[in-house]
Design an enzyme around this catalytic site. Structure first.
Site, PDB file in Angstrom:
ATOM      1  N   GLY A  46       0.822  -1.203   0.000  1.00  0.00           N
ATOM      2  CA  GLY A  46       0.000   0.000   0.000  1.00  0.00           C
ATOM      3  C   GLY A  46       0.858   1.257   0.000  1.00  0.00           C
ATOM      4  N   ILE A  85       9.595 -13.732  -3.395  1.00  0.00           N
ATOM      5  CA  ILE A  85      10.691 -14.696  -3.269  1.00  0.00           C
ATOM      6  C   ILE A  85      10.301 -15.833  -2.334  1.00  0.00           C
ATOM      7  CG2 ILE A  85      13.067 -15.011  -2.449  1.00  0.00           C
ATOM      8  CD1 ILE A  85      13.712 -12.254  -3.495  1.00  0.00           C
ATOM      9  N   ILE A  86       9.663 -15.485  -1.215  1.00  0.00           N
ATOM     10  CA  ILE A  86       9.313 -16.514  -0.241  1.00  0.00           C
ATOM     11  C   ILE A  86       7.800 -16.553  -0.005  1.00  0.00           C
ATOM     12  CG2 ILE A  86      11.540 -16.357   0.951  1.00  0.00           C
ATOM     13  CD1 ILE A  86      10.111 -14.712   3.143  1.00  0.00           C
ATOM     14  N   GLU A  90       3.716 -11.161   2.528  1.00  0.00           N
ATOM     15  CA  GLU A  90       3.080 -10.604   1.329  1.00  0.00           C
ATOM     16  C   GLU A  90       2.294 -11.676   0.573  1.00  0.00           C
ATOM     17  OE1 GLU A  90       3.192  -7.328   0.703  1.00  0.00           O
ATOM     18  OE2 GLU A  90       4.426  -7.115   2.504  1.00  0.00           O
ATOM     19  N   HIS A 146      15.891  -9.946   2.048  1.00  0.00           N
ATOM     20  CA  HIS A 146      15.095  -9.061   2.891  1.00  0.00           C
ATOM     21  C   HIS A 146      15.010  -9.587   4.320  1.00  0.00           C
ATOM     22  CE1 HIS A 146      11.867  -6.604   4.485  1.00  0.00           C
ATOM     23  NE2 HIS A 146      12.172  -5.750   3.524  1.00  0.00           N
ATOM     24  N   GLU A 177      16.367  -7.892   7.648  1.00  0.00           N
ATOM     25  CA  GLU A 177      15.422  -7.908   8.768  1.00  0.00           C
ATOM     26  C   GLU A 177      15.204  -9.287   9.369  1.00  0.00           C
ATOM     27  OE1 GLU A 177      11.803  -5.911   7.529  1.00  0.00           O
ATOM     28  OE2 GLU A 177      12.948  -4.264   6.660  1.00  0.00           O
ATOM     29  N   VAL A 205      13.798  -6.658  -6.866  1.00  0.00           N
ATOM     30  CA  VAL A 205      14.088  -5.326  -7.371  1.00  0.00           C
ATOM     31  C   VAL A 205      15.265  -4.743  -6.582  1.00  0.00           C
ATOM     32  CG1 VAL A 205      13.156  -2.978  -7.297  1.00  0.00           C
ATOM     33  CG2 VAL A 205      11.731  -4.849  -8.116  1.00  0.00           C
ATOM     34  N   HIS A 209      16.272  -0.864  -0.285  1.00  0.00           N
ATOM     35  CA  HIS A 209      17.192  -1.644   0.539  1.00  0.00           C
ATOM     36  C   HIS A 209      18.551  -1.783  -0.146  1.00  0.00           C
ATOM     37  CE1 HIS A 209      14.578  -2.637   3.811  1.00  0.00           C
ATOM     38  NE2 HIS A 209      13.673  -3.173   3.023  1.00  0.00           N
TER      39      HIS A 209
HETATM   40 CO    CO Z   1      11.845  -3.779   3.659  1.00  0.00          CO
END
Ligand code: CO
Length: 260
Positions: A46, A85-86, A90, A146, A177, A205, A209
């Protein structure tokens, strides 16, 4: 009459060049697996959707909005492929959004994220090994994944383990993270005392990060952290969507999409 459409679901990015080189490129690869079928885009972030709206006056659909648009246009069957990816937060949110519309379509089939089965890990390792075959013994490649608090974070240490088991002993996986984190990766790399370290994102992408946390000028960027370890450091700002072999894994996952 049946009418089938494809929905490609991404976290999203606010970098226009990264959008084209990564997300659009994966959408095109997924679309080529189903000649003639239209591919539509949705983002799960969002925050990114709001940013694109405010900055560029571009509206990207959420998953729910995309489903509504397919219904409005008379689509009866959907193939949904995430570019995640995982199987993490999401992807779970996407599945929940799709489930709410399950009865409104004749069928919804869903492809898996990049790293789901052990064979997916191997396919990614093969892709990376081909891409970085020029790496010398005293050069280490450290990927920035990530990472997440979701249990799917286990993908990152598993991928690192499979790399080592496959003989890629100078390739490391770290996360921003999750686990393994930067202090741990630095410690493991330090024990092997390489001359050079190449940093690259293990993200679809090369966005915030990669540009800031990895390659940025802040004291605590991964680049500066590794420079202080005394290595020559270089950064590769290339998202996974820019690797042809990665795009093909997503296309294959879309071909194998299973009923929701
Ligand atoms: Co992030």
């Amino acid at each position: 009459m049946s009418k089938t459409g494809i929905l490609a679901v991404s976290f999203g990015t606010s970098y226009p060049d990264a959008l084209v080189k990564n997300i659009q490129a994966i959408e095109d690869a997924v679309g080529s697996a189903f000649p003639g079928l239209p591919v539509r885009r949705a983002f799960t972030s969002g925050m990114i959707i709001r940013k694109l709206k405010q900055r560029d006056n571009v509206h990207i659909h959420t998953v729910t909005e995309a489903l509504k648009s397919f219904l409005a246009d008379g689509f009866t069957d959907l193939i949904v492929q995430p570019t995640h990816i995982i199987n993490g937060i999401e992807n779970d949110a996407m599945l929940k959004d799709l489930a709410a519309y399950r009865e409104q379509f004749h069928s919804i089939r869903v492809g898996k994220p990049l790293l789901t089965e052990p064979s997916d890990y191997q396919a990614l390792i093969d892709a990376l090994a081909a891409e970085f075959s020029g790496l010398k013994g005293d050069e280490f490649l450290v990927f920035m994944g990530h990472g997440t608090e979701h249990h799917a974070n286990a993908v990152y240490p598993a991928l690192d383990y499979m790399l080592k088991a496959g003989g890629f002993e100078n390739i490391y996986i770290g996360t921003v993270e999750g686990y393994p984190d930067l202090p741990l990766v630095k410690e493991l790399v330090r024990k092997r005392a390489p001359k050079k370290v190449l940093l690259a994102p293990l993200m679809i992408v090369a966005g915030d990060h990669a540009r800031n946390d990895m390659a940025g000028e802040d004291e605590d960027s991964w680049k500066n952290e590794f420079l202080r370890e005394g290595y020559e450091v270089s950064c590769l700002l290339k998202g996974l969507g820019e690797y042809e072999a990665v795009r093909q894994i997503f296309a294959e996952h879309a071909r194998k999409a299973a009923p929701l």
